[in-house]
Design a protein around this motif. Structure first.
Motif, PDB file in Angstrom:
ATOM      1  N   LEU A  57      45.761  33.900   8.771  1.00  0.00           N
ATOM      2  CA  LEU A  57      47.160  34.152   9.112  1.00  0.00           C
ATOM      3  C   LEU A  57      48.034  34.172   7.863  1.00  0.00           C
ATOM      4  CD1 LEU A  57      49.368  34.536  11.231  1.00  0.00           C
ATOM      5  CD2 LEU A  57      49.475  32.043  11.477  1.00  0.00           C
ATOM      6  N   LEU A  60      47.561  37.498   6.176  1.00  0.00           N
ATOM      7  CA  LEU A  60      48.260  38.565   6.899  1.00  0.00           C
ATOM      8  C   LEU A  60      49.755  38.525   6.591  1.00  0.00           C
ATOM      9  CD1 LEU A  60      46.472  38.444  10.376  1.00  0.00           C
ATOM     10  CD2 LEU A  60      46.409  40.330   8.735  1.00  0.00           C
ATOM     11  N   ILE A  61      50.318  37.327   6.555  1.00  0.00           N
ATOM     12  CA  ILE A  61      51.731  37.187   6.210  1.00  0.00           C
ATOM     13  C   ILE A  61      51.985  37.678   4.790  1.00  0.00           C
ATOM     14  CG2 ILE A  61      53.527  35.477   5.729  1.00  0.00           C
ATOM     15  CD1 ILE A  61      52.467  33.878   8.131  1.00  0.00           C
ATOM     16  N   LEU A  64      52.087  41.411   4.769  1.00  0.00           N
ATOM     17  CA  LEU A  64      53.340  41.916   5.325  1.00  0.00           C
ATOM     18  C   LEU A  64      54.519  41.697   4.383  1.00  0.00           C
ATOM     19  CD1 LEU A  64      53.368  40.928   9.118  1.00  0.00           C
ATOM     20  CD2 LEU A  64      52.882  43.150   8.094  1.00  0.00           C
ATOM     21  N   GLY A  85      44.825  42.269   2.666  1.00  0.00           N
ATOM     22  CA  GLY A  85      44.559  42.576   4.062  1.00  0.00           C
ATOM     23  C   GLY A  85      43.087  42.458   4.415  1.00  0.00           C
ATOM     24  N   ALA A  88      42.095  38.885   4.666  1.00  0.00           N
ATOM     25  CA  ALA A  88      42.549  38.327   5.944  1.00  0.00           C
ATOM     26  C   ALA A  88      41.542  38.659   7.044  1.00  0.00           C
ATOM     27  CB  ALA A  88      43.929  38.882   6.300  1.00  0.00           C
ATOM     28  N   ALA A 127      43.789  40.346  18.428  1.00  0.00           N
ATOM     29  CA  ALA A 127      44.237  40.542  17.046  1.00  0.00           C
ATOM     30  C   ALA A 127      43.089  41.023  16.170  1.00  0.00           C
ATOM     31  CB  ALA A 127      44.810  39.235  16.505  1.00  0.00           C
ATOM     32  N   VAL A 158      48.517  46.470  11.977  1.00  0.00           N
ATOM     33  CA  VAL A 158      48.638  45.157  11.340  1.00  0.00           C
ATOM     34  C   VAL A 158      49.812  44.378  11.927  1.00  0.00           C
ATOM     35  CG1 VAL A 158      49.182  43.998   9.165  1.00  0.00           C
ATOM     36  CG2 VAL A 158      47.530  45.866   9.194  1.00  0.00           C
ATOM     37  N   TYR A 159      50.876  45.075  12.311  1.00  0.00           N
ATOM     38  CA  TYR A 159      52.070  44.380  12.810  1.00  0.00           C
ATOM     39  C   TYR A 159      51.790  43.635  14.119  1.00  0.00           C
ATOM     40  CZ  TYR A 159      54.264  47.599   9.463  1.00  0.00           C
ATOM     41  OH  TYR A 159      54.598  48.316   8.338  1.00  0.00           O
ATOM     42  N   THR A 162      49.238  40.738  13.514  1.00  0.00           N
ATOM     43  CA  THR A 162      49.801  39.532  12.897  1.00  0.00           C
ATOM     44  C   THR A 162      50.630  38.749  13.893  1.00  0.00           C
ATOM     45  OG1 THR A 162      49.868  40.706  10.776  1.00  0.00           O
ATOM     46  CG2 THR A 162      51.121  38.663  10.938  1.00  0.00           C
ATOM     47  N   GLY A 165      48.323  36.928  16.038  1.00  0.00           N
ATOM     48  CA  GLY A 165      47.744  35.799  15.306  1.00  0.00           C
ATOM     49  C   GLY A 165      48.669  34.597  15.312  1.00  0.00           C
ATOM     50  N   VAL A 187      56.611  35.265  10.554  1.00  0.00           N
ATOM     51  CA  VAL A 187      56.082  36.543  11.040  1.00  0.00           C
ATOM     52  C   VAL A 187      57.182  37.334  11.744  1.00  0.00           C
ATOM     53  CG1 VAL A 187      54.488  37.620  12.678  1.00  0.00           C
ATOM     54  CG2 VAL A 187      53.710  35.742  11.225  1.00  0.00           C
TER      55      VAL A 187
END
Length: 209
Positions: A57, A60-61, A64, A85, A88, A127, A158-159, A162, A165, A187
């Protein structure tokens, strides 16, 4: 600020990307070793699962955050976003593997039953499924094959992945401590930022890298 960002971007352009794939697995290796040595607390399997999932997580953050960071400060980590990415995704696979191997004892029937019966697991698996095509197309060849527009549209998965997640983390903890709520808030902020019209965003403070 522009001068600092430009200097940092010049330095980042000299940093190779590939070693970070190796470095990125170091925490997982250390946690696995600690688990085998009974150094992860009274429930090492659960601790390993949670560490792997939380790292996924966090990565992923971080992925982003690359675009807002570039637009708000001028510092560009775009060269590293694909690596972040993919790491992740790899940590998500390790999280799933740790759950199946250590928690379910390789009993795939029990694992499938849990997936169906427990909504938070369904959310986590969704996810992972959303990220699968993203990971499989994270190559230059895939970009050429799909075309830039279709590739970018696919990678917008991905949006929601995440977001799911973050929901999985909040739902899993259940007791509502602040940590998962903080992650969910971060997020949400990153996703809401992308809904802003480009004119409403702060202009980049440094020249693009």
């Amino acid at each position: 600020m522009r001068g600092i960002a430009d200097a940092l971007n010049r330095w980042l352009r000299r940093v190779p990307v590939w070693p970070w794939y190796v470095i990125g697995f170091a925490p997982a290796a250390l946690w696995l070793r600690a688990g085998l040595l009974n150094a992860l607390g009274p429930d090492p399997a659960r601790a390993l699962e949670q560490n792997l999932g939380l790292t996924a997580l966090q990565l992923l953050i971080a992925a982003l955050a690359v675009t807002p960071l570039r637009e708000l400060t001028g510092v560009s980590f775009l060269r590293f976003r694909r690596m972040i990415g993919l790491m992740a995704f790899y940590y998500l696979l390790l999280h799933l593997a740790a759950w199946v191997v250590f928690d379910r004892g390789m009993d795939l029937a029990a694992a499938l039953t849990d997936i169906v019966k427990r909504p938070y697991i369904v959310v986590g698996m969704t996810a992972l499924v959303l990220l699968l095509p993203v990971a499989l197309t994270s190559t230059d060849r895939a970009i050429r094959s799909l075309g830039g527009a279709r590739w970018r549209a696919l990678h917008r998965l991905v949006y929601p992945a995440t977001a799911l997640g973050a929901v999985h983390f909040v739902w899993l903890v259940k007791a509502w401590p602040p940590e998962p709520l903080v992650y969910a808030g971060i997020v949400a902020a990153l996703l809401l930022y992308r809904l802003l019209p480009r004119r409403g965003r702060v202009r980049t403070l440094a020249r693009p890298a």
